[in-house]
Write an enzyme that holds these catalytic residues in place. Structure first.
Site, short mmCIF file in Angstrom:
data_model
loop_
_atom_site.label_atom_id
_atom_site.label_comp_id
_atom_site.label_asym_id
_atom_site.label_seq_id
_atom_site.Cartn_x
_atom_site.Cartn_y
_atom_site.Cartn_z
N LEU A 56 0.85 -1.18 0.00
CA LEU A 56 0.00 0.00 0.00
C LEU A 56 0.89 1.23 0.00
O LEU A 56 2.00 1.21 0.53
CB LEU A 56 -0.90 0.03 1.25
CG LEU A 56 -2.02 -0.99 1.37
CD1 LEU A 56 -2.70 -0.87 2.73
CD2 LEU A 56 -3.04 -0.82 0.25
N ASP A 57 0.40 2.33 -0.58
CA ASP A 57 1.11 3.60 -0.49
C ASP A 57 1.37 3.96 0.97
O ASP A 57 0.59 3.59 1.85
CB ASP A 57 0.29 4.74 -1.13
CG ASP A 57 0.21 4.64 -2.64
OD1 ASP A 57 0.95 3.86 -3.24
OD2 ASP A 57 -0.61 5.39 -3.21
N ARG A 58 2.41 4.71 1.20
CA ARG A 58 2.75 5.12 2.57
C ARG A 58 1.58 5.79 3.28
O ARG A 58 1.32 5.50 4.46
CB ARG A 58 3.94 6.10 2.54
CG ARG A 58 4.32 6.64 3.92
CD ARG A 58 5.51 7.57 3.84
NE ARG A 58 5.22 8.75 3.01
CZ ARG A 58 6.12 9.68 2.72
NH1 ARG A 58 7.36 9.57 3.16
NH2 ARG A 58 5.77 10.72 1.98
#
Length: 214
Positions: A56-58
């Site tokens: 997942l994106d940060r």
């Protein structure tokens, strides 16, 4: 078991772990020394068998599955590659968005503005997102909509770029929302709420959910 794993563990068996990734934490290390604190390194500290499957994106929170052996990693990774998993997200987007629909337009990396991505109708790889309006809300008198997002493909930044393309950026998005929309939330309001896949050992369909924090 570390306090971090205790706090964020949703499910664990002999094959895999389901983790609730908090917003603001990288899934894997970045390139520079200041970006080494990440989810997989924290998990490896307390479970050395942890193996990466997806990311997942940060700034996105929610469900991530990590394998605990190579066979499970291969089996579940293949399900992601062959689109045999089911994933749904919730987001808060700017403006009033009614009904439901599909966004079918490729998303590609923009080398002139890293780390941004952009839509590109001529790109070879498709990007497909289903969306559904759930609730009309207001944040500081600004209209927002809670939406359910179902990515059929898994391009980087796909949901964020697709909602911007639709004219309803995700609030708190420091990359794709306007300055005013960014200030509506202290975090990116995007959360991986539901994930289902076939258990690599039993072939049973497993379905997991993670409470939306916004």
């Amino acid at each position: 078991m570390s306090n971090f794993l205790t706090e964020h563990l949703i499910h664990r068996d002999d094959a895999f772990m389901l983790i609730h990734k908090p917003a603001g934490l990288l899934t894997v290390p970045g390139r520079t020394p200041d970006l080494q604190d990440c989810l997989i390194n924290r998990l490896l500290d307390c479970e050395p068998r942890t193996l990466l499957i997806h990311r997942l994106d940060r700034d996105t929170s929610g469900l991530l599955v990590f394998a605990l052996n190579k066979a499970a990693q291969t089996h579940i990774s293949r399900q992601f590659q062959q689109r045999q998993t089911d994933k749904t997200y919730q987001a808060l987007v700017a403006g009033q968005l009614q009904g439901e629909g599909t966004i079918d337009i490729p998303v590609v990396y923009d080398p002139t503005r890293p780390p941004l991505h952009q839509v590109d109708v001529d790109a070879a790889k498709p990007a497909l997102t289903h969306w559904k309006s759930l609730e009309q809300l207001s944040v500081n008198s600004y209209p927002v909509t809670r939406v359910e997002l179902t990515p059929i493909t898994g391009r980087s930044h796909q949901l964020r770029v697709h909602m911007q393309y639709l004219g309803h950026p995700i609030i708190g998005d420091t990359l794709y929302a306007t300055p005013e929309q960014q200030l509506l939330s202290s975090r990116l309001c995007l959360h991986a709420q539901q994930l289902s896949f076939e258990h690599p050992m039993t072939a049973q369909r497993m379905d997991f959910t993670c409470e939306v924090p916004f």
